[in-house]
Design an enzyme around this catalytic site. Sequence first.
Site, PDB file in Angstrom:
ATOM      1  N   TRP A 101      32.524  42.915  32.541  1.00  0.00           N
ATOM      2  CA  TRP A 101      33.926  42.479  32.603  1.00  0.00           C
ATOM      3  C   TRP A 101      34.058  40.997  32.317  1.00  0.00           C
ATOM      4  O   TRP A 101      35.004  40.554  31.650  1.00  0.00           O
ATOM      5  CB  TRP A 101      34.578  42.880  33.925  1.00  0.00           C
ATOM      6  CG  TRP A 101      34.836  44.354  33.967  1.00  0.00           C
ATOM      7  CD1 TRP A 101      34.250  45.267  34.795  1.00  0.00           C
ATOM      8  CD2 TRP A 101      35.709  45.103  33.095  1.00  0.00           C
ATOM      9  NE1 TRP A 101      34.720  46.533  34.496  1.00  0.00           N
ATOM     10  CE2 TRP A 101      35.608  46.453  33.464  1.00  0.00           C
ATOM     11  CE3 TRP A 101      36.560  44.764  32.050  1.00  0.00           C
ATOM     12  CZ2 TRP A 101      36.322  47.473  32.830  1.00  0.00           C
ATOM     13  CZ3 TRP A 101      37.279  45.763  31.403  1.00  0.00           C
ATOM     14  CH2 TRP A 101      37.151  47.100  31.798  1.00  0.00           C
ATOM     15  N   ASP A 171      39.305  37.619  38.496  1.00  0.00           N
ATOM     16  CA  ASP A 171      39.591  39.034  38.253  1.00  0.00           C
ATOM     17  C   ASP A 171      39.038  39.798  39.453  1.00  0.00           C
ATOM     18  O   ASP A 171      37.837  39.944  39.609  1.00  0.00           O
ATOM     19  CB  ASP A 171      38.905  39.480  36.953  1.00  0.00           C
ATOM     20  CG  ASP A 171      39.099  40.974  36.679  1.00  0.00           C
ATOM     21  OD1 ASP A 171      39.700  41.677  37.517  1.00  0.00           O
ATOM     22  OD2 ASP A 171      38.628  41.440  35.622  1.00  0.00           O
ATOM     23  N   LYS A 195      42.270  50.731  41.149  1.00  0.00           N
ATOM     24  CA  LYS A 195      41.026  50.895  41.897  1.00  0.00           C
ATOM     25  C   LYS A 195      41.298  50.942  43.396  1.00  0.00           C
ATOM     26  O   LYS A 195      40.959  51.899  44.047  1.00  0.00           O
ATOM     27  CB  LYS A 195      40.048  49.761  41.573  1.00  0.00           C
ATOM     28  CG  LYS A 195      39.236  49.988  40.305  1.00  0.00           C
ATOM     29  CD  LYS A 195      39.879  49.481  39.058  1.00  0.00           C
ATOM     30  CE  LYS A 195      39.077  49.785  37.809  1.00  0.00           C
ATOM     31  NZ  LYS A 195      38.997  48.646  36.899  1.00  0.00           N
TER      32      LYS A 195
HETATM   33  C1  LIG Z   1      38.909  48.191  35.659  1.00  0.00           C
HETATM   34  C2  LIG Z   1      38.683  46.744  35.430  1.00  0.00           C
HETATM   35  C3  LIG Z   1      39.303  46.053  34.386  1.00  0.00           C
HETATM   36  C4  LIG Z   1      40.191  46.751  33.374  1.00  0.00           C
HETATM   37  O1  LIG Z   1      41.433  46.996  33.848  1.00  0.00           O
HETATM   38  P1  LIG Z   1      42.563  47.638  32.906  1.00  0.00           P
HETATM   39  O2  LIG Z   1      43.561  48.101  33.886  1.00  0.00           O
HETATM   40  O3  LIG Z   1      41.933  48.737  32.120  1.00  0.00           O
HETATM   41  O4  LIG Z   1      43.076  46.560  32.035  1.00  0.00           O
HETATM   42  C5  LIG Z   1      39.076  44.706  34.266  1.00  0.00           C
HETATM   43  N1  LIG Z   1      38.283  44.050  35.115  1.00  0.00           N
HETATM   44  C6  LIG Z   1      37.653  44.676  36.126  1.00  0.00           C
HETATM   45  C7  LIG Z   1      36.773  43.897  37.053  1.00  0.00           C
HETATM   46  C8  LIG Z   1      37.831  46.032  36.315  1.00  0.00           C
HETATM   47  O5  LIG Z   1      37.213  46.671  37.319  1.00  0.00           O
END
Ligand SMILES: *Cc1c(COP(=O)(O)O)cnc(C)c1O
Length: 359
Positions: A101, A171, A195
């Site tokens: 990521w 993030d 999530k």
């Molecule tokens: C799932 C995830 C993403 C992607 O998220 P989207 O909703 O598909 O844009 C980005 N960063 C992390 C750490 C994730 O777990």
Amino acid sequence: MRVFNFSAGPAVLPEPVLQKAAAEMLDWHGSGMSVMEMSHRGKEFISIAEKVEADLRALLAIPTHYKVLFLQGGAIADNALVPMNLLRGRSVADYVNTGEWSKKSIKEAGKYCAVNVAASSEDKKFTYVPAQDTWKLSSDAAYVHVCTNETIGGLEYQWTPDTGELPLVADMSSHILSRVIEVSKYGVIYAGAQKNAGSAGLTLVIVRDDLLDCALPITPSVFHWKEQSAAESMLNTPATYAIYIAGLVFEWLQAQGGIAAIERRNIAKAQLLYDYLDHTQFYANGVRKEDRSRMNVVFRLSDETLDEAFLKGAKERGMVQLKGHRAVGGMRASIYNAMPVEGVRALVEYMQDFEQRNG
Ligand SMILES: *Cc1c(COP(=O)(O)O)cnc(C)c1O
């Protein structure tokens, strides 16, 4: 029959949340309509949205000098929106690279500015979080970006970086609301909801007030944090149903005793799996112990030819989505807030049993 769903996202939701949503599907609180059918500007939905924000603020103890935005596009959109909104005339941003990521964030940011990779654990296949004293920050960076839980590699910061005057941007998609955080240490926190905070389609963005008004002039209005903040995240039609579901998740979290209580449960759940992984040769987790994720537990079978049989047997026992991300292979058990401890116990029992039959 419900399964134990170990998906990395969209992921398991608390059963009471699904039941409440089902019960309110046709008629929300006597309104005679589903939340999905409501005008986002009507008083019913406004009351929902206000409570969702208040509950999130209470759960994470978000200080008043931070704005909370309910946007769309997911964390992947934010990979572009972070530089667009934060560069404020500067031409470089610092990124720490701890996995898949982080790599995506770095690549996207490169379209907007020079990226200085201040630290990376790629040398050891992303099995550790580089210590802060090894980071080479640039003095003129607009911000420092980290991914505090690497969903694919199963790596998590167990500490909060200190970037001094430079705004820290995180993030937190796959571990927001799973542990107590000190929001005031961050300039910006963003996370997709699917999530730990509900369903796909909603992105949570928490921004410190002084960072609101630095966007590049070309930033699309719906992604312009200042404009969205002024419009209460309703410059466009927000993801109303996803906001409502997030609200039900927040109410469930409060009923569990809040974030500190859910964090204790998450520690215990992860411990069950890691303890077992540390006492077997049949499976392995390669992440440095101090940096292991409580949310995404990755492991490999010592004999990869057994992978398919392992997954098939798990499915027969009602445990699904254990296959690791295609970028790294192996297995991954995502054990977010809504995964009950019974699910983790069932997985460990199955792993032991599978080892006995095949080891
Ligand atoms: C799932 C995830 C993403 C992607 O998220 P989207 O909703 O598909 O844009 C980005 N960063 C992390 C750490 C994730 O777990």
